[in-house]
Design a protein around this motif. Structure first.
Motif, mmCIF file in Angstrom:
data_model
loop_
_atom_site.group_PDB
_atom_site.id
_atom_site.type_symbol
_atom_site.label_atom_id
_atom_site.label_comp_id
_atom_site.label_asym_id
_atom_site.label_seq_id
_atom_site.Cartn_x
_atom_site.Cartn_y
_atom_site.Cartn_z
ATOM 1 N N GLN A 193 -13.328 -54.327 -12.970
ATOM 2 C CA GLN A 193 -11.928 -54.608 -13.284
ATOM 3 C C GLN A 193 -11.111 -53.337 -13.431
ATOM 4 O OE1 GLN A 193 -10.246 -57.685 -13.423
ATOM 5 N NE2 GLN A 193 -12.169 -58.228 -12.378
ATOM 6 N N ASP A 198 -3.770 -53.450 -10.651
ATOM 7 C CA ASP A 198 -3.250 -54.616 -11.348
ATOM 8 C C ASP A 198 -1.934 -54.228 -12.019
ATOM 9 O OD1 ASP A 198 -2.672 -56.814 -12.892
ATOM 10 O OD2 ASP A 198 -4.667 -56.968 -13.788
ATOM 11 N N PRO A 199 -0.800 -54.758 -11.520
ATOM 12 C CA PRO A 199 0.496 -54.381 -12.113
ATOM 13 C C PRO A 199 0.622 -54.772 -13.575
ATOM 14 C CG PRO A 199 0.725 -56.213 -10.560
ATOM 15 C CD PRO A 199 -0.656 -55.681 -10.398
ATOM 16 N N ARG A 200 -0.221 -55.687 -14.043
ATOM 17 C CA ARG A 200 -0.171 -56.054 -15.462
ATOM 18 C C ARG A 200 -0.843 -55.003 -16.340
ATOM 19 N NH1 ARG A 200 -3.082 -61.687 -14.431
ATOM 20 N NH2 ARG A 200 -4.303 -60.152 -13.254
ATOM 21 N N HIS A 201 -1.646 -54.153 -15.716
ATOM 22 C CA HIS A 201 -2.345 -53.099 -16.447
ATOM 23 C C HIS A 201 -2.198 -51.791 -15.659
ATOM 24 C CE1 HIS A 201 -4.105 -56.197 -19.003
ATOM 25 N NE2 HIS A 201 -4.434 -56.860 -17.900
#
Length: 364
Positions: A193, A198-201
């Motif tokens: 991961q 990941d634009p959220r992270h």
């Protein structure tokens, strides 16, 4: 089921059976039939993105980005296209992208040629990619499926190579496995991961490190490539057990294993060499050229007194690529370079090559 297909079509079947979800395409002879077949196989499917790009450089950038988003990707190219994407190849390995690409080997400019030799992929041998060289259409299909398992286990890109026209356009009977069989062998992609975009992270990747940190990244890549040696053979063994048919790992040895004469070959020349087996000879075909299987080649050549490594690519100012690696474990080996630009490599060519055992290198 059994199908009569070309090497290009076999590679396309392999990518679809592996459930590639993002396919980046740019046509180039003699690879074009792969993307044409892929377009046919995925037409109407909403679980696959089939994207035409404006160049091979963009094409590799597309599949690298798609892989970082967490999907299985595929692309194919040849010759000048592979050379044009050279900097992207370094990026893919150093960012640890589990990408699979097929290169249909073709001679490179200048002068122009659409005929086969291995100059294009051999020029990429130090980019950090695993390189597999298929000698048949069956092996091209099987290699693509195995390549995903290798790539995703090692977090490395894998280049499956097959000679243009000799393999790519030759039709043969190929055992095409069912989707269920392949799904049972190849689990879904599950990358770490923290590696995913990941634009959220938000995270920073491939930024500007200091020299000590830069070295650390390269050390990790070197260790991963070295570690792929064992994985290649493990995956081949698992494939053979699962599909109940043979699968070559890093090296294939045929003929008389105790013969004093040995040919070390790569690609379709290994099939040509089979015609010499009545002449007391051992044939060592290097299937996984990178990482180079030094220990296995050394063991395969044990006791041989006349060794010739046969290259289908030059390395100007040095021995041929295969010849240089073979010399690392068999310093007495001679090196012959032949088959450039599609020149025929026949059994007579290989008999001549064996006669050159007492010189450093020769060109046919």
């Amino acid at each position: 089921m059994k199908r009569v297909v070309t090497g290009n079509e076999a590679a396309a079947y392999g990518a679809v059976l592996a459930r590639a979800q993002a396919i980046g395409c740019y046509p180039i002879t003699p690879q074009t039939l792969i993307v044409e077949k892929l377009a046919e196989l995925v037409a109407g499917r909403d679980d696959v993105e089939f994207t035409n790009l404006e160049s091979e450089h963009s094409m590799f950038g597309y599949v690298i980005g798609a892989a970082r988003a967490g999907v299985r990707t595929f692309t194919a190219t040849s010759s000048q296209g592979l050379l044009y994407a050279h900097e992207q190849l370094h990026r893919a390995s150093r960012e640890r992208i589990p990408l699979v690409a097929v290169n249909v080997n073709r001679a490179i400019f200048a002068p122009w040629s659409i005929e086969p030799d291995l100059s294009d992929s051999m020029a990429q041998r130090d980019t950090g990619w695993v390189q597999l060289y298929a000698s048949t259409a069956q092996e091209a299909l099987d290699d693509v499926i195995c390549a995903y398992r290798i790539a995703e286990r090692c977090l490395l890109p894998v280049l499956v190579c097959a000679e243009g026209f000799i393999v790519s356009h030759t039709s043969e009977v190929v055992d095409v496995p069912s989707q269920d069989e392949v799904d049972a062998f190849l689990p879904p992609l599950d990358p770490p991961q923290e590696w995913l975009l990941d634009p959220r992270h938000p995270a920073v990747f491939s930024a500007l490190p200091d020299s000590a940190d830069y070295f650390g990244f390269q050390r990790h890549l070197a260790d991963a490539v070295d570690g792929a040696r064992a994985v290649i053979d493990e995956v081949a063994a698992a494939f053979a057990a699962h599909f109940d048919r043979p699968k070559t790992g890093a090296v294939e040895v045929t003929g008389d294993h105790a013969a004093p004469d040995a040919l070390v070959v790569i690609g379709s020349i290994g099939d040509t060499a089979q015609e010499l087996l009545g002449e007391r000879l051992r044939i060592v075909r290097v299937h996984a050229y990178r990482p180079f299987p030094f220990a296995q080649v050394e063991a395969a050549l044990d006791g041989a007194t006349r060794i010739v490594a046969v290259d289908r690519a030059p390395a100007f100012g040095s021995l041929g690529p295969l010849g240089a690696d073979v010399r690392a474990v068999a310093p007495e080996a001679a090196n012959v370079i032949c088959g450039l630009g599609g020149a025929e490599v026949t059994p007579d060519t290989l008999r001549w090559a064996l006669e050159q055992h007492d010189i450093a290198w020769a060109v046919a």
